[in-house]
Design an enzyme around this catalytic site. Structure first.
Site, PDB file in Angstrom:
ATOM      1  N   GLU A   1      25.790 -24.553 -11.548  1.00  0.00           N
ATOM      2  CA  GLU A   1      24.765 -25.120 -10.671  1.00  0.00           C
ATOM      3  C   GLU A   1      24.243 -26.461 -11.181  1.00  0.00           C
ATOM      4  O   GLU A   1      24.047 -27.390 -10.394  1.00  0.00           O
ATOM      5  CB  GLU A   1      23.575 -24.148 -10.529  1.00  0.00           C
ATOM      6  CG  GLU A   1      23.949 -22.802  -9.975  1.00  0.00           C
ATOM      7  CD  GLU A   1      24.262 -21.760 -11.045  1.00  0.00           C
ATOM      8  OE1 GLU A   1      23.975 -20.575 -10.794  1.00  0.00           O
ATOM      9  OE2 GLU A   1      24.799 -22.126 -12.121  1.00  0.00           O
TER      10      GLU A   1
ATOM     11  N   CYS B   1      18.686 -22.576 -13.714  1.00  0.00           N
ATOM     12  CA  CYS B   1      19.366 -23.110 -12.540  1.00  0.00           C
ATOM     13  C   CYS B   1      18.526 -22.964 -11.283  1.00  0.00           C
ATOM     14  O   CYS B   1      18.506 -23.862 -10.436  1.00  0.00           O
ATOM     15  CB  CYS B   1      20.725 -22.438 -12.377  1.00  0.00           C
ATOM     16  SG  CYS B   1      21.864 -22.841 -13.720  1.00  0.00           S
TER      17      CYS B   1
ATOM     18  N   HIS C   1      25.958 -25.045 -16.861  1.00  0.00           N
ATOM     19  CA  HIS C   1      26.177 -24.012 -15.851  1.00  0.00           C
ATOM     20  C   HIS C   1      26.717 -24.684 -14.591  1.00  0.00           C
ATOM     21  O   HIS C   1      26.451 -25.870 -14.341  1.00  0.00           O
ATOM     22  CB  HIS C   1      24.867 -23.310 -15.509  1.00  0.00           C
ATOM     23  CG  HIS C   1      24.333 -22.446 -16.598  1.00  0.00           C
ATOM     24  ND1 HIS C   1      23.483 -21.404 -16.349  1.00  0.00           N
ATOM     25  CD2 HIS C   1      24.520 -22.467 -17.953  1.00  0.00           C
ATOM     26  CE1 HIS C   1      23.168 -20.808 -17.488  1.00  0.00           C
ATOM     27  NE2 HIS C   1      23.779 -21.439 -18.470  1.00  0.00           N
TER      28      HIS C   1
ATOM     29  N   CYS D   1      20.482 -18.262 -12.843  1.00  0.00           N
ATOM     30  CA  CYS D   1      19.537 -17.922 -13.899  1.00  0.00           C
ATOM     31  C   CYS D   1      18.233 -18.702 -13.660  1.00  0.00           C
ATOM     32  O   CYS D   1      18.184 -19.587 -12.795  1.00  0.00           O
ATOM     33  CB  CYS D   1      20.130 -18.273 -15.256  1.00  0.00           C
ATOM     34  SG  CYS D   1      20.232 -20.062 -15.565  1.00  0.00           S
TER      35      CYS D   1
END
Length: 161
Positions: A59, A90, A57, A87
């Site tokens: 992040e 993260c 992801h 999410c």
């Protein structure tokens, strides 16, 4: 001391640039930048498809890059700007990295780990809390995601140039 909302817009626009790169690569358009002392020290966007990695992801990749840039996993004077509410994975990583402030554009009612479904960044049971600022460039962030998913659903839209 918190940065005024208007001064946050250029950093979110940089995160949007990263999100557009993700979309151009066929990735869900989420982009992020890390800011320290008023300058961007790291940039990232989703790379799950390219990396064949469910943890790639924006992040997570950003935290890795920022940590490398600073030579430390502790990012206590770093602000993270991301186009979509992180999410739970993260959000937890932001807490563990001791990020000072999280600024995100669009809320994620289906998977948000910061405010929508969970409140991991501000949970008083954890050893660190991340200041959260929402809604910066929210319309642009949401629109980019909506356009991406509309193209995926449209059978007339070829994914090739």
């Amino acid at each position: 001391m918190s940065t005024p909302r208007a001064h946050r817009v250029p950093f979110m626009e940089a995160a949007l640039e990263e999100a557009r790169l993700a979309a151009a690569e066929g990735e869900i358009p989420v982009g992020a930048v890390a800011v320290q002392g008023g300058r961007i020290i790291a940039r990232a966007h989703n790379r799950r498809e390219q990396a064949h990695d469910p943890s790639a992801h924006a992040e997570i990749l950003l935290l890795r890059e920022a940590g490398a840039a600073l030579g430390s996993w502790r990012l206590s004077d770093v602000d993270v700007y991301v186009t979509l509410e992180p999410c739970p994975m993260c959000a937890a990583a932001l807490v563990h990295a001791r990020v000072r402030t999280l600024v995100y554009g669009a809320a994620d009612p289906k998977a948000g780990g910061v405010r929508s479904l969970f409140a991991l960044c501000e949970d008083p049971r954890l050893n660190h809390r991340v200041e959260v600022v929402t809604g910066i460039c929210a319309e642009s962030c949401s629109e980019l995601l909506q356009q991406f998913f509309a193209r995926l659903r449209d059978p007339r839209d070829s994914r090739e140039p």
